[in-house]
Design an enzyme around this catalytic site. Sequence first.
Site: not given
Ligand code: IPE
Ligand code: IPE
Ligand code: MG
Length: 248
Positions: A22, A25, A39, A73, A133
Amino acid sequence: MSDSPSQPILPHAPQHVAIIMDGNGRWALKRGLPRLAGHKAGTENLRRIIKACVEFGVRYLTLYAFSTENWGRPKEEVLGLMRILEDVIDHELKELHEQGVQIRHIGKLEQLPAFLQEKVRGALQTTRNNQKLTINIALNYGGRDEIIHAVQQMIRDGVPAESVDSEVVSRYLYTAGVPDPDLIIRTSGELRISNFLIWQAAYSEWYVTPTYWPDFDREEFLRALQEFAQRDRRFGRVKSAEYEGKNG
Ligand code: IPE
Ligand code: IPE
Ligand code: MG
């Protein structure tokens, strides 16, 4: 390269590590870049963490790449992500295969765009006999979806109610045959499960770090594994030392 399991260099390395990758973004936002650049940086980071798993003797790695809720999204981000994942398979598959990595998928493959389904199926097929793995890619994965899918399948198979126990349920999950995660890592500081492995995480240890996923490097991964090695996993029982003191 040999496919046989190697001796782990960490004496108490977790057998199965799962990662909620996570913060891509926010990593991009901090740099004034579009979210997709985050990403992209995130997938580049995968390479070093996979290498580190091989180095440290981790046998199973589960990666949360796209959740069943991530469809909510903006369209451009969703499609951009799918293209980035396609690129990763195109560029990394050969080397992963040479490293002895087996790729598995957890989630609903059939809802993904056809171009990505095809790439994922190819990767599963190419690497199916590798044993160094195992990487489970959670792509269009949701823990609730997984449980619903399992219940539907059990009913279809006519499994008698009284024979349902936790082993039977585990066998009907997307992760059938994979041990539960010992350690779950979540980057970017959020303190929630976000529908990840909700059944399998019953007794997993957690490591949460404020580091955004693209910056989570080998050193921090090693710190997480070392911290895991210090944990006292009790599984609802008392400490093994106390038990032995009273009964041994
Ligand atoms: C969880 O992260 C999903 C992935 C890392 C693929 P999100 O960014 O979607 O989770 P929330 O919305 O903050 O709970
Ligand atoms: C995790 O990063 C990747 C996915 C959920 C695909 P995010 O896209 O959720 O990044 P933040 O949480 O918005 O920073
Ligand atoms: Mg996120």
